[in-house]
Design a protein around this motif. Structure first.
Motif, PDB file in Angstrom:
ATOM      1  N   HIS A 118      55.967 -91.397  77.677  1.00  0.00           N
ATOM      2  CA  HIS A 118      56.382 -90.381  78.646  1.00  0.00           C
ATOM      3  C   HIS A 118      55.305 -90.319  79.720  1.00  0.00           C
ATOM      4  O   HIS A 118      54.244 -90.922  79.592  1.00  0.00           O
ATOM      5  N   GLU A 132      61.489 -85.707  76.134  1.00  0.00           N
ATOM      6  CA  GLU A 132      62.445 -86.547  76.846  1.00  0.00           C
ATOM      7  C   GLU A 132      63.278 -85.739  77.839  1.00  0.00           C
ATOM      8  O   GLU A 132      63.618 -86.229  78.920  1.00  0.00           O
ATOM      9  N   SER A 133      63.592 -84.493  77.493  1.00  0.00           N
ATOM     10  CA  SER A 133      64.427 -83.673  78.374  1.00  0.00           C
ATOM     11  C   SER A 133      63.710 -83.310  79.673  1.00  0.00           C
ATOM     12  O   SER A 133      64.356 -83.006  80.682  1.00  0.00           O
ATOM     13  N   LYS A 134      62.384 -83.328  79.641  1.00  0.00           N
ATOM     14  CA  LYS A 134      61.607 -82.926  80.814  1.00  0.00           C
ATOM     15  C   LYS A 134      60.926 -84.086  81.530  1.00  0.00           C
ATOM     16  O   LYS A 134      60.568 -83.957  82.702  1.00  0.00           O
ATOM     17  N   SER A 135      60.743 -85.201  80.840  1.00  0.00           N
ATOM     18  CA  SER A 135      59.971 -86.301  81.433  1.00  0.00           C
ATOM     19  C   SER A 135      60.648 -86.894  82.662  1.00  0.00           C
ATOM     20  O   SER A 135      59.972 -87.376  83.581  1.00  0.00           O
ATOM     21  N   LYS A 136      61.971 -86.856  82.707  1.00  0.00           N
ATOM     22  CA  LYS A 136      62.688 -87.406  83.862  1.00  0.00           C
ATOM     23  C   LYS A 136      62.465 -86.581  85.133  1.00  0.00           C
ATOM     24  O   LYS A 136      62.792 -87.032  86.234  1.00  0.00           O
ATOM     25  N   LYS A 137      61.905 -85.378  84.988  1.00  0.00           N
ATOM     26  CA  LYS A 137      61.709 -84.482  86.130  1.00  0.00           C
ATOM     27  C   LYS A 137      60.263 -84.425  86.601  1.00  0.00           C
ATOM     28  O   LYS A 137      59.921 -83.606  87.458  1.00  0.00           O
ATOM     29  N   ILE A 138      59.421 -85.288  86.059  1.00  0.00           N
ATOM     30  CA  ILE A 138      57.996 -85.239  86.395  1.00  0.00           C
ATOM     31  C   ILE A 138      57.759 -85.405  87.893  1.00  0.00           C
ATOM     32  O   ILE A 138      56.921 -84.720  88.484  1.00  0.00           O
ATOM     33  N   GLU A 166      62.656 -84.720  71.587  1.00  0.00           N
ATOM     34  CA  GLU A 166      63.756 -84.302  72.446  1.00  0.00           C
ATOM     35  C   GLU A 166      63.265 -83.430  73.594  1.00  0.00           C
ATOM     36  O   GLU A 166      63.712 -83.580  74.740  1.00  0.00           O
ATOM     37  N   ARG A 191      60.196 -75.116  87.969  1.00  0.00           N
ATOM     38  CA  ARG A 191      60.184 -76.567  88.215  1.00  0.00           C
ATOM     39  C   ARG A 191      58.931 -77.033  88.955  1.00  0.00           C
ATOM     40  O   ARG A 191      59.035 -77.519  90.095  1.00  0.00           O
TER      41      ARG A 191
END
Length: 207
Positions: free
Chosen positions: A151, A98-104, A95, A38
């Protein structure tokens, strides 16, 4: 959940990305961390500190589409198999992003990074070329997806052992739009095969 170590796929993909950057003349210094997760990779690139997260495509659920078997044929040494090959690379890329962009935000904080990248890779431990990224049209479709949707990643790369490392965002040659051909049953292609003694494989037409 934070993992104490990277997966084998993440280690391979990350190493290939850093080697690619060095090969094109960039100055790269890996940064060791107590928990390499992460994001999965942290390094100095020229004067910037970069955090890079890895993600696999296609999603695991896609594997259930492969090798759908017919009932056994009359001959004991032969079986019929329908090969279903999904052609949804642009959806897989969308997909994955999008699955990772929220964790930037978390990636930046955990790595004290100035820039955050995403490294998308195919199933490296599977000897199956599911994405077929060495095909120019499919790579264009991958680039289209990475550049079509909003993104927050500064750069996005794709790695496959079949095509190597490719920058897919931002790129100037990304398609502005696409027209899909539905004549082959998009989004999947299906081929019937007869397997005799499991080798060789003969293409046939099954009614």
């Amino acid at each position: 959940m934070t993992r104490p170590i990277n997966t084998p796929e993440e280690k391979i993909a990350g190493s290939e990305l850093l080697s690619h950057l060095v090969a094109i003349g960039r100055s790269v210094t890996p940064i060791e961390r107590e928990i390499p997760d992460r994001p999965d990779l942290c390094f100095l690139l020229d004067q910037f500190r970069v955090g890079c997260e890895c993600v696999q495509v296609p999603p695991t659920r896609v594997f259930k589409y492969l090798h759908t078997r017919f009932k056994q044929l009359e001959k004991s040494d032969a079986a019929a198999v329908r090969i279903i090959w999904p052609q949804e690379q642009h959806f897989w890329i969308k997909e994955a992003i999008e699955s990772k962009s929220k964790k930037i935000g978390a990636y930046k904080k955990n790595c004290d990074a100035e820039k955050v990248w995403l490294l998308i890779h195919d199933p490296l431990e599977q000897n199956m070329n599911l994405v077929r990224s060495e095909n120019d049209e499919i790579m264009n479709l991958i680039k289209y997806s990475a550049n079509r949707y909003s993104h927050g990643f500064d750069e996005v790369y794709f790695y496959s052992k079949f095509s190597g490392v490719t920058k897919i965002f931002p790129v100037s040659d990304a398609w502005a739009s696409v027209n899909f051909n539905f004549s082959d049953g998009y989004p999947t292609c299906q081929w019937p095969f007869i397997l005799t003694h499991l080798w060789p494989i003969k293409l046939t037409h099954l009614s």
